[in-house]
Design an enzyme around this catalytic site. Structure first.
Site, mmCIF file in Angstrom:
data_model
loop_
_atom_site.group_PDB
_atom_site.id
_atom_site.type_symbol
_atom_site.label_atom_id
_atom_site.label_comp_id
_atom_site.label_asym_id
_atom_site.label_seq_id
_atom_site.Cartn_x
_atom_site.Cartn_y
_atom_site.Cartn_z
ATOM 1 N N LYS A 1 0.839 -1.207 0.000
ATOM 2 C CA LYS A 1 0.000 0.000 0.000
ATOM 3 C C LYS A 1 0.872 1.254 0.000
ATOM 4 C CE LYS A 1 -1.694 1.824 3.969
ATOM 5 N NZ LYS A 1 -1.483 3.260 4.124
ATOM 6 N N ASN A 2 1.891 1.260 0.860
ATOM 7 C CA ASN A 2 2.688 2.480 1.013
ATOM 8 C C ASN A 2 3.588 2.767 -0.182
ATOM 9 O OD1 ASN A 2 1.427 2.901 3.397
ATOM 10 N ND2 ASN A 2 3.209 2.539 4.708
ATOM 11 N N ARG B 1 -4.275 10.593 4.237
ATOM 12 C CA ARG B 1 -3.107 11.464 4.402
ATOM 13 C C ARG B 1 -2.271 11.541 3.131
ATOM 14 N NH1 ARG B 1 0.132 14.336 7.799
ATOM 15 N NH2 ARG B 1 2.342 14.152 7.342
ATOM 16 N N CYS C 1 -5.125 8.252 9.180
ATOM 17 C CA CYS C 1 -5.071 7.661 10.517
ATOM 18 C C CYS C 1 -4.700 8.715 11.556
ATOM 19 C CB CYS C 1 -4.021 6.549 10.571
ATOM 20 S SG CYS C 1 -4.646 4.964 10.036
ATOM 21 N N ARG D 1 0.178 15.225 12.786
ATOM 22 C CA ARG D 1 0.821 14.820 11.529
ATOM 23 C C ARG D 1 0.906 16.031 10.607
ATOM 24 N NH1 ARG D 1 -1.112 8.846 9.682
ATOM 25 N NH2 ARG D 1 0.830 8.960 8.525
ATOM 26 N N PRO D 2 1.826 16.959 10.942
ATOM 27 C CA PRO D 2 1.927 18.180 10.147
ATOM 28 C C PRO D 2 2.565 17.927 8.774
ATOM 29 C CG PRO D 2 3.581 18.177 11.899
ATOM 30 C CD PRO D 2 2.804 16.904 12.036
ATOM 31 N N ASP E 1 4.731 20.444 7.452
ATOM 32 C CA ASP E 1 5.707 21.534 7.338
ATOM 33 C C ASP E 1 6.967 21.130 6.565
ATOM 34 O OD1 ASP E 1 5.943 19.842 9.651
ATOM 35 O OD2 ASP E 1 7.582 21.099 10.352
ATOM 36 N N ASP F 1 4.864 1.131 11.821
ATOM 37 C CA ASP F 1 3.609 0.465 11.436
ATOM 38 C C ASP F 1 3.472 -0.935 12.041
ATOM 39 O OD1 ASP F 1 2.264 2.107 8.991
ATOM 40 O OD2 ASP F 1 4.415 2.339 9.047
ATOM 41 N N VAL G 1 8.435 7.586 16.385
ATOM 42 C CA VAL G 1 8.094 8.250 15.121
ATOM 43 C C VAL G 1 6.799 9.052 15.233
ATOM 44 C CG1 VAL G 1 7.630 7.909 12.662
ATOM 45 C CG2 VAL G 1 9.347 6.505 13.806
ATOM 46 N N ARG H 1 -8.634 -0.220 4.401
ATOM 47 C CA ARG H 1 -7.746 0.764 3.758
ATOM 48 C C ARG H 1 -6.407 0.140 3.415
ATOM 49 N NH1 ARG H 1 -6.307 5.019 7.442
ATOM 50 N NH2 ARG H 1 -4.809 5.228 5.776
#
Ligand code: UD1
Length: 419
Positions: free
Chosen positions: A22-23, A93, A117, A122-123, A125, A306, A328, A398
């Protein structure tokens, strides 16, 4: 609401064919928007809610997309919009991964701060600062992000303050069509980054991913190609954890041990025995019990964040006290309360969980708070005595392709219903 019903206590056995990652699929699908000539054809593209949503984003931009099982073909030549709508951004995201490709190809992009999620703050920047270094003007007003670079992007030397996976991916795609050379230092080094570099190179780009340093030489245009998506190392770990928790013996076909080193090392410390063959990775217990261990998450090649929830579910039935430290994300331990309902014994202080193994978990009604927490509850339910009912607002689908069918084929007693 989806409900998974599990009657636990059955040892898993047999073989499972591992899905595509998925990632990897999500950034690769977003990166296909860079291509101006021809089609990008993905093999081994997992059938998931997140890949369907990414497909909808591509279609909303003007891409032609066709799909037949794991084969997805994207025709990005007709893209006519540079904005991703609020609904799609809120749903996932990785919608933010369209920022780099759209900006690089069209000189502008508009989207919204992403959802996904809930794992603490979870910025974005790091994504924004990197693009600004390449000459983009990025504005965030409320939840709206507008980015523009009327004179095009130019290569830059960028040092990331943290090896963010998504930010590295946005830098790579943006740099692939920028003028000149971009060097990204302290870049993420996950296998999915290597997969994205491979896609860009197949499209005619020029990327070198070398551990934590990525060098991109911008090209004028990118073309279509064929690309096989790497196997899903997190799904592999999920099956490992499920096999070990139930004292089973399974073969995860297609799993790549090179992507799973830290994860397998951690499981070996709990008493897992792996057998690596051309076919994949076989796993079973080497001992009659699970040993407690200490795990600290870290960016690749460290232990993946994960996998943390899945490891936690397994260690609830270890013979002793385990320590799990998350470095993390700020909130990976949301499933603690759910596991406590199943009779687990653990305490959490800030980013450290101490898990005291119990002889047996017991089935309970629990709730999936995010994707990996949901998968971890499935692992716990498979190992527990009695019936577990997991309420899930769509998180598990998902990231896992036909999880019920796959686990049932391994002998699990699991059903799902939607209402
Ligand atoms: C990706 C993975 C996710 C995994 C994570 C870390 C995908 C689709 N998702 O997520 O499954 O858990 O990598 O391996 O590939 N951060 C900032 N500012 C930023 C970006 C990130 O502070 O601009 C922080 C995050 O809040 C987090 C940490 O950096 O604490 C890691 O995030 P990041 O590596 O960016 O994760 P994702 O790419 O979102």
């Amino acid at each position: 609401m989806r409900r998974y019903e599990i009657r636990g206590g059955r040892a898993l056995s047999g073989g499972v064919v591992l899905q595509g990652a998925k990632n990897s699929a999500l950034p690769l699908m977003a990166a296909s928007a860079l291509c101006t000539e021809g089609k990008v054809c993905f093999e081994n593209c997992p059938v998931l809610e997140d890949t369907s949503l990414t497909e909808r984003i591509l279609v909303s931009l003007g891409c032609g997309v066709t799909r037949k099982g794991g084969l997805m073909t994207v025709d990005p030549s007709g893209i006519c919009r540079c904005s991703v709508c609020r609904e799609y951004c809120a749903g996932m995201r990785s919608s933010i991964l369209f920022l780099g490709p759209l900006l690089a190809r069209f000189g502008r992009a508009e989207m919204f701060l992403p959802g996904g999620c809930l794992l603490g703050a979870r910025p974005v920047d790091i994504h924004i600062k990197g693009l600004e270094k390449m000459g983009a003007d990025v504005r965030v007003e409320g939840d709206r992000i507008t980015a523009a670079c009327p004179r095009g992007l130019r290569g830059a030397a960028i040092e990331l303050p943290f090896p963010s996976v998504g930010a590295t991916e946005n830098m790579m795609t943006a740099a692939s069509l920028a003028e000149g050379k971009t060097v990204i230092e302290n870049a993420a080094a996950e296998p999915e980054i290597g997969d994205l570099a491979d896609l860009i190179n197949r499209m005619g780009g020029h990327v070198r991913a070398d551990g934590g340093r990525i060098t991109v030489f911008g090209v004028k245009r990118l073309h279509g190609c064929r690309k096989r998506i790497i196997p899903d190392r997190i799904a592999a770990f999920t099956f490992f954890a499920a096999a070990l928790a139930t004292n089973g013996n399974i073969m995860v076909r297609g799993a790549d041990p090179a992507h799973l080193r830290a994860a397998m090392r951690a499981l070996e410390k709990t008493g897992a025995a792996f057998e690596i063959s051309e076919d994949g990775i076989g796993v079973r217990r080497a001992l009659d019990r699970i040993l407690p261990t200490e795990i600290v998450t870290a960016p690749y090649p460290g232990f993946p964040t994960d996998d943390m929830a899945l490891a936690m579910a397994l260690l609830t039935v270890a013979d002793g006290v385990s320590s799990l430290r998350e470095t993390v994300f700020s909130d990976r331990f949301a499933l603690t309360d759910e596991l406590l309902k199943m009779g687990a014994d653990m305490t959490v202080r800030r980013n450290v969980a101490l898990v005291t193994g119990v002889h047996r978990l017991r089935g309970a009604a629990v709730r999936a708070t995010d994707l990996r927490a949901g998968a971890a509850l499935i692992v716990a339910g498979l190992a527990a005595e009695g019936e577990t009912l997991i309420e899930d607002d769509g998180h598990i689908a998902r990231g896992y392709e036909n999880i019920v069918g796959t686990l049932s084929a391994l002998g699990a007693d699991i059903t799902e219903r939607e209402n």
